[in-house]
Scaffold this active site. Sequence first.
Site, PDB file in Angstrom:
ATOM      1  N   ARG A 173      13.510  16.822 -81.930  1.00 47.62           N
ATOM      2  CA  ARG A 173      12.863  16.156 -80.788  1.00 47.62           C
ATOM      3  C   ARG A 173      12.382  14.747 -81.158  1.00 47.62           C
ATOM      4  O   ARG A 173      12.172  13.909 -80.284  1.00 47.62           O
ATOM      5  CB  ARG A 173      11.684  17.012 -80.307  1.00 47.62           C
ATOM      6  N   ILE A 175       8.791  13.407 -71.231  1.00 53.52           N
ATOM      7  CA  ILE A 175       9.641  14.381 -71.912  1.00 53.52           C
ATOM      8  C   ILE A 175       8.875  15.698 -71.814  1.00 53.52           C
ATOM      9  O   ILE A 175       7.696  15.769 -72.167  1.00 53.52           O
ATOM     10  CB  ILE A 175       9.939  13.979 -73.378  1.00 53.52           C
ATOM     11  N   SER A 176       9.523  16.723 -71.266  1.00 55.85           N
ATOM     12  CA  SER A 176       8.841  17.998 -71.025  1.00 55.85           C
ATOM     13  C   SER A 176       8.417  18.643 -72.328  1.00 55.85           C
ATOM     14  O   SER A 176       9.002  18.397 -73.378  1.00 55.85           O
ATOM     15  CB  SER A 176       9.771  18.957 -70.274  1.00 55.85           C
ATOM     16  N   GLN A 177       7.398  19.520 -72.230  1.00 59.23           N
ATOM     17  CA  GLN A 177       6.995  20.217 -73.444  1.00 59.23           C
ATOM     18  C   GLN A 177       8.099  21.177 -73.857  1.00 59.23           C
ATOM     19  O   GLN A 177       8.787  21.768 -73.021  1.00 59.23           O
ATOM     20  CB  GLN A 177       5.664  20.926 -73.261  1.00 59.23           C
TER      21      GLN A 177
END
Length: 213
Positions: A34, A60-62
């Site tokens: 990530r 940015i999504s978890q």
Amino acid sequence: MTSEAERKMQFLFALRSRGVTDARVLDAMEKVDRGPFVKGLFAERAYEDMPLPIACGQTISQPSVVGLMTQALKVSPRDKVLEVGTGSGYQAAILAHLARRVYTVDRYKRLVTEARAIFDAQDITNITAFTADGSHGLPDQAPFDRILVTAAAEDPPGPLLAQLKIGGIMVVPVGQSDTVQSLIRVTRSDTGYDYDELRPVRFVPLLEGLGKE
């Protein structure tokens, strides 16, 4: 100082503890770092299970939400997948490890350009990224086995439903943009569409047109 191996173990443990249990999904998320998808001030928080800001006012999504959405999509190795909302490119990179081909679209040209650069750097060759109005899908490439929408719509968008194969699955956050939304899985059958409500989520709204940046 946490070692790379420990950090990875903690990352995967956090995913599992929040319900990401599919072995293929966990394997893909272990392979996709990530870090490169998070830039600037927040880079050091890339391995925490939290959403982070990226360019163009997006997020940015978890990772646990990425994992749960990916798991809900039930991607098989022969699938052709459409992702609406490229964002950082992180979700598309994970899908690329699970599917035959991934098409991803975003309304912000800058995000698509930056995501493409990361895909090239990581030698991910089965993603095609476009700058386009994702609410209309990609009619030229339809139909799709799987569709993942990473922005909230008030209803599952009609053009996207129409681009789903019979037997195909779409996962989309549905709800008003300023309240908690529900993650919905839509399965297309011979006779119509079946809807499953999976869990509450919060996403940026799905907007029509192209972005200004």
